[in-house]
Design a protein around this motif. Structure first.
Motif, PDB file in Angstrom:
ATOM      1  N   ARG A  27       0.836  -1.206   0.000  1.00  0.00           N
ATOM      2  CA  ARG A  27       0.000   0.000   0.000  1.00  0.00           C
ATOM      3  C   ARG A  27       0.871   1.256   0.000  1.00  0.00           C
ATOM      4  O   ARG A  27       0.571   2.232  -0.671  1.00  0.00           O
ATOM      5  CB  ARG A  27      -0.927   0.000   1.222  1.00  0.00           C
ATOM      6  N   ALA A  76      -4.189  -0.322  -5.428  1.00  0.00           N
ATOM      7  CA  ALA A  76      -4.864  -0.772  -4.222  1.00  0.00           C
ATOM      8  C   ALA A  76      -6.373  -0.864  -4.410  1.00  0.00           C
ATOM      9  O   ALA A  76      -7.036  -1.647  -3.753  1.00  0.00           O
ATOM     10  CB  ALA A  76      -4.548   0.172  -3.061  1.00  0.00           C
ATOM     11  N   HIS A 112      -5.729  -4.760  -1.252  1.00  0.00           N
ATOM     12  CA  HIS A 112      -4.876  -5.492  -0.330  1.00  0.00           C
ATOM     13  C   HIS A 112      -5.669  -5.818   0.925  1.00  0.00           C
ATOM     14  O   HIS A 112      -6.603  -5.118   1.285  1.00  0.00           O
ATOM     15  CB  HIS A 112      -3.652  -4.651   0.049  1.00  0.00           C
TER      16      HIS A 112
END
Length: 453
Positions: free
Chosen positions: A138, A344, A349
């Motif tokens: 991230r 992301a 995630h």
């Protein structure tokens, strides 16, 4: 014979930014890696059409370079150093299929630090180090994709993240280890005991020489922690999964379950409750008429209960070179579509709520409510009422009672199916029952999962 892994690759900055080939570096070229290469080559036109651009394997790290060269030929650079793949300036995405949790963690974190997406089929790595890996991804704005780590050919991660994105997931339950499902199928179909069924699984290549991760439920627990994180938006909680394997399971209980109209499966169950989440891997009775009971051999299946879609079920191979490669390449196609998109968001995630104060707690074993099967060896058939009376005294609801069919060399056995009861209450009841003079041996207990909507 080998292309130099650094010097011979065309720099990415010299290519057009859009629709250029996605260049892949792979760490490991064993069963999964070789299958991935074969499928990429064989289906390259279809894969490119679906991805919107070509996907090309350009460098492989392998222990045995000669063997690797025999698999990938001269068009792929080779190196013995996985870090060279992780740091390579002309690689967009690193595929980690070497396995393990130590060096693999370092390779994956290095790839992320160099701004590369990661695709892995390594469930142990993610179960143990996933929080660290996803946090690093991230921070760098790259994706970590892992469809092949959960149920091999079943696209269950994509189903939870995309197909069921509108839903509140209530529970996920699955047969997510092919080795144990093969063993349990043999115990039921051929009347084998556990040791004989395991030996057959090893002889046929379904079980490793050391099958501990499979038969002790650890592999399934790795996968369940990933499923729960996707289903409930919770951090990876592998260490909190209640794990029971099949090593203590007796053929007598497989037969008695069949007599009662059930089959025994090793299930991973993640269920949302008002006070937390159940995370359990254990052998359980499933009604013989249920779809999950029809999943035999090394096949896997996952069932999801959600508020809008209701019950959905996903079925497919639980092991295999190209079966796993199918999931790995699906992740590569997702990564190939990321141009101009927040990684992301496109391939979310896990662990996005790991710092939230309202993060879901994992329920302790004693607080889990399920129905149960008990097999109580007694000294005489006439003592069946004494068994039910003792359970009633301990506040265990009894739903069904029967005597096991007679078997040579086996004394009378009282079979009990309970209603839902807290595991702690049942444990106390079994302890009290075990001390009674009418009980002639160890009381066997298993959960019962109806898997209803």
């Amino acid at each position: 014979m080998y292309r130099d892994p650094v010097e011979s690759l065309e720099p990415l900055h010299s290519r057009p930014a859009l629709n250029r080939t996605l260049r892949v570096g792979m760490i490991g070229i064993g069963t999964v890696g070789s299958g991935t290469f074969r499928v990429l080559v064989r289906n390259q036109a279809d894969i490119a059409a679906r991805a919107g651009r070509a996907i090309e394997l350009v460098i492989v790290a392998a222990r045995n370079l000669a063997r690797a060269a025999g698999i990938v030929g001269e068009g792929v650079a080779l190196t013995a150093d996985p870090m060279q793949v992780a740091a390579h300036p002309d690689v967009d995405v690193v595929v980690e299929v070497a396995g393990g949790t130590g060096p693999a963690r370092d390779w994956v974190l290095a790839a992320i630090a160099h701004g590369k997406h990661v695709v892995t089929a390594n469930k142990a790595l993610l179960a143990v180090h996933g929080a660290e890996i996803f946090a690093a991804a991230r921070k760098q704005g790259v994706a970590v994709a892992y469809e092949g780590a959960v149920a091999v050919s079943i696209p269950i991660v994509k189903a939870l993240r995309e197909g069921l994105a509108a839903n509140r997931i209530e529970w996920v339950a699955g047969i997510i280890n092919g080795t144990t499902n093969f063993i349990l199928s043999k115990m039921r179909d051929e009347g084998l005991d556990f040791a004989a069924a395991l030996a057959q699984a090893q002889a046929l290549g379904y079980a490793e020489a050391d099958p501990s991760f499979d038969i002790e439920g650890i592999d399934a627990a790795h996968k369940l922690s990933l499923l729960a994180a996707n289903a409930f938006g919770m951090p990876l909680r592998f260490a909190d999964v209640q794990v029971e394997g099949i090593t203590a399971l007796q053929g007598l209980d497989v037969a008695c379950a069949e007599q009662l109209g059930y089959r025994i499966k090793l299930l991973g169950v993640a269920r949302r409750q008002a006070s937390g989440v159940e995370l359990r891997v254990q052998p359980a009775l499933v009604p013989a008429t249920h779809l999950m009971a029809q999943v035999n051999g090394s096949m896997n299946a996952v069932m999801v209960k959600s508020d809008a879609a209701g019950l959905t079920m996903y079925y497919g191979a639980g092991a295999g070179s190209e079966q796993t490669a199918s999931a790995v390449i699906a992740d590569l196609v997702d990564v190939a579509r990321l141009d101009g998109v927040n990684a992301a968001q496109h391939v979310p995630h896990l662990g996005v709520h790991e710092h939230a104060t309202n993060a879901l707690a994992v329920l302790p074993r004693a607080a889990v409510h399920t129905s149960h099967y008990l097999r109580v060896p007694v000294r005489a058939v006439s003592q069946i009422q004494a068994v039910t009376a003792r359970l009633a005294e301990q506040k265990v609801p009894v739903r069904q009672v029967a005597l096991a069919a007679e078997r040579p060399g086996v004394g009378p056995q009282v079979l009990v199916l309970t209603g839902p009861v807290a595991q702690g209450t049942l444990d106390l009841a079994v302890h009290a029952l075990q001390a009674r003079s009418e009980v002639a041996g160890v009381v066997a207990t298993l959960c019962v999962e109806l898997l209803e909507g």
